[in-house]
Motif scaffolding. Sequence first.
Motif, mmCIF file in Angstrom:
data_model
loop_
_atom_site.group_PDB
_atom_site.id
_atom_site.type_symbol
_atom_site.label_atom_id
_atom_site.label_comp_id
_atom_site.label_asym_id
_atom_site.label_seq_id
_atom_site.Cartn_x
_atom_site.Cartn_y
_atom_site.Cartn_z
ATOM 1 N N GLN A 15 0.697 -1.216 -0.115
ATOM 2 C CA GLN A 15 -0.100 0.047 -0.063
ATOM 3 C C GLN A 15 0.759 1.199 0.058
ATOM 4 O O GLN A 15 2.040 1.461 0.518
ATOM 5 N N ASN A 30 -8.242 3.282 -2.206
ATOM 6 C CA ASN A 30 -7.334 2.312 -1.493
ATOM 7 C C ASN A 30 -6.259 2.902 -0.693
ATOM 8 O O ASN A 30 -6.466 4.123 -0.130
ATOM 9 N N MET A 33 -4.306 2.259 5.524
ATOM 10 C CA MET A 33 -5.232 2.629 6.527
ATOM 11 C C MET A 33 -4.685 3.624 7.418
ATOM 12 O O MET A 33 -5.310 4.542 7.662
ATOM 13 N N ARG A 111 -2.437 -2.861 12.859
ATOM 14 C CA ARG A 111 -1.723 -2.586 11.301
ATOM 15 C C ARG A 111 -0.378 -2.148 11.644
ATOM 16 O O ARG A 111 -0.196 -1.172 12.183
ATOM 17 N N ASP A 211 -13.701 -4.099 8.175
ATOM 18 C CA ASP A 211 -12.654 -4.405 7.401
ATOM 19 C C ASP A 211 -11.931 -3.052 6.645
ATOM 20 O O ASP A 211 -12.532 -2.017 7.139
ATOM 21 N N ARG A 212 -11.234 -3.207 5.550
ATOM 22 C CA ARG A 212 -10.544 -1.999 4.930
ATOM 23 C C ARG A 212 -11.392 -1.359 4.447
ATOM 24 O O ARG A 212 -11.273 -0.228 4.185
ATOM 25 N N ASP A 254 -10.757 1.516 1.715
ATOM 26 C CA ASP A 254 -10.990 0.743 0.495
ATOM 27 C C ASP A 254 -12.593 1.194 0.165
ATOM 28 O O ASP A 254 -13.477 0.421 -0.380
ATOM 29 N N ALA A 276 -7.670 3.721 12.332
ATOM 30 C CA ALA A 276 -7.224 2.561 11.457
ATOM 31 C C ALA A 276 -6.565 1.366 12.546
ATOM 32 O O ALA A 276 -6.485 0.397 12.059
#
Length: 318
Positions: A15, A30, A33, A111, A211-212, A254, A276
């Motif tokens: 990413q 995208n 995060m 993350r 989720d993302r 996302d 995030a």
Amino acid sequence: MSILINKSGILTTIQDLGRNGFRKYGINPNGAMDRAAVCLINILLGNDEAEAVLEIHFPAPEIVFETVANFALGGGNFAADLDGVAIDNWRTNFADSGSVLTFRNKISGNRAYLSIKGGFNLPEIFGSLSTNLTAGFGGIEGRKLQNGDRIELKSKVQSPKPKVQIANSLLPFYSRFPTVRVVVGAEFDDLTALSEQNFLKTDFVITQNSDRMGFRLIGEPLHLLDSKEFVSSAVNFGTIQLLPDGQMIILMADHQTSGGYPRIASVIPNDLPLVAQLSANDKIAFHLVSIDEAEDLAFEFERDLRFFNVGVKCRKGC
């Protein structure tokens, strides 16, 4: 010059700061995060702040350096080891050819990010290396990393980078129960007075169905003054939508390009890293600020990044 993904972990993707300017074609941005973490560790290494990184979830990967490399970790603390020796987040590290990076356990955050000096030698798609898992493009074949993947590096390092650590004052203040600052959304005034109060005075829990794309919340249901349909409108990273069941969703990296649910608020950019790093069953609360305050905070952070960037460059000779 490459790194080898010896063990892939549960979800590891490439990413950067995302692909911008293509939402009118239905292409979502995208990107990482926790963008503050990405910017900070990239600047620390002397990279462009938008250089692509690995976004790592726990259980985390085992990574073999097949060349010498300077690297840095940021975001969540997954108790990293290099060749069996513990290393810290937010500081430069040097790996010899053959060195192995592992992660023992999740201490905090959800993350972690790995940046390597010089970045990855991969083709851009729509101006970005970010992985779009839904559409299947970007990164490596548009998918999460697998055992045996090799990622080529752009440049070879000749010597270790001097040890540098990021000052605590620049780091996001991660928590499992943050109060994040928001600005009102276009449909905030469509909430009942009681729902406006509950939004700002009660806390909400991150559900497993997150989720993302978005974090679904559960808490005191919120209600609209009138039952009506809304025209699909643009949404962004951090938009908080009210779902038909009275619960909310925070749109994440996302997110779709538009949506028809009421947009009751938006998380300010400075506090998106705090969101995030949350995971299921963590809590969140909201504090309302003005757009002027949000802009001032964003400006201050950008200014601090610029000063940090100058400081890193001056260490190796302005």
